[in-house]
Design a protein around this motif. Structure first.
Motif, short mmCIF file in Angstrom:
data_model
loop_
_atom_site.label_atom_id
_atom_site.label_comp_id
_atom_site.label_asym_id
_atom_site.label_seq_id
_atom_site.Cartn_x
_atom_site.Cartn_y
_atom_site.Cartn_z
N PHE A 172 -40.35 -35.46 -23.73
CA PHE A 172 -40.60 -35.01 -22.37
C PHE A 172 -42.11 -35.09 -22.16
CE2 PHE A 172 -36.84 -32.53 -23.58
CZ PHE A 172 -35.99 -32.87 -22.55
N GLN A 173 -42.52 -35.41 -20.95
CA GLN A 173 -43.95 -35.47 -20.67
C GLN A 173 -44.22 -34.83 -19.31
OE1 GLN A 173 -46.04 -39.26 -19.78
NE2 GLN A 173 -47.22 -38.71 -21.59
N LEU A 174 -45.23 -33.98 -19.30
CA LEU A 174 -45.70 -33.37 -18.07
C LEU A 174 -47.14 -33.80 -17.90
CD1 LEU A 174 -44.95 -31.46 -15.76
CD2 LEU A 174 -45.74 -29.58 -17.17
N LEU A 175 -47.43 -34.43 -16.79
CA LEU A 175 -48.76 -34.95 -16.50
C LEU A 175 -49.24 -34.32 -15.21
CD1 LEU A 175 -50.91 -37.11 -17.30
CD2 LEU A 175 -49.67 -38.68 -15.80
N ALA A 176 -50.43 -33.74 -15.25
CA ALA A 176 -51.03 -33.15 -14.05
C ALA A 176 -52.44 -33.70 -13.91
CB ALA A 176 -51.06 -31.63 -14.16
N ARG A 177 -52.78 -34.12 -12.70
CA ARG A 177 -54.13 -34.62 -12.48
C ARG A 177 -54.63 -34.22 -11.10
NH1 ARG A 177 -52.32 -40.74 -13.05
NH2 ARG A 177 -50.26 -39.97 -12.81
#
Length: 130
Positions: free
Chosen positions: A73-78
């Motif tokens: 699972f990957q959570l990316l916030a930018r």
């Protein structure tokens, strides 16, 4: 979060905190079912990221993406804020906020990385193996 899962909870959070000065977008290609312990930690980390962006980054946009592959699972916030220079003597890249991300991702068996550059915003990536 407890009833509906991580996708609706993050969608509600981003909708609630978006305003005229800050557009927050949540994107996920599919519904992701995670154990509640992992969901709670991910949700709290996204709250922290958004509030830190509001408080420090002078950003107009945040994008949060949740995805799944066969192995993780990957959570990316930018954000598109002012960023910070992790090589600067006046900036502590292991400040309390980043230590909190590190602690939470260790609790759920994941890893995190943060990338930031002055004038180019900040990106946080959380990866959890399946």
């Amino acid at each position: 979060l407890l009833r509906e899962g991580i996708n609706p909870a993050l969608h509600d959070l981003t909708t609630k905190l978006s305003n005229k000065g800050l557009q927050i977008e949540f994107e996920s290609e599919q519904r992701i079912d995670l154990p509640i312990e992992i969901s709670i930690h991910l949700y709290r980390m996204m709250e922290e990221f958004i509030y830190n962006t509001i408080k420090h980054a002078q950003a107009s946009r945040i994008k949060i993406q949740l995805s799944r592959t066969e192995t993780q699972f990957q959570l990316l916030a930018r954000d598109n804020g002012i960023g910070f220079n992790s090589n600067s003597q006046t900036t502590n890249p292991k400040g309390m906020g980043l230590k909190g991300y590190e602690y939470r991702t260790e609790l759920i068996g994941g890893t995190f990385s943060v990338y930031s550059e002055l004038g180019k915003g900040t990106q946080l990536q959380i990866t959890i193996p399946i």
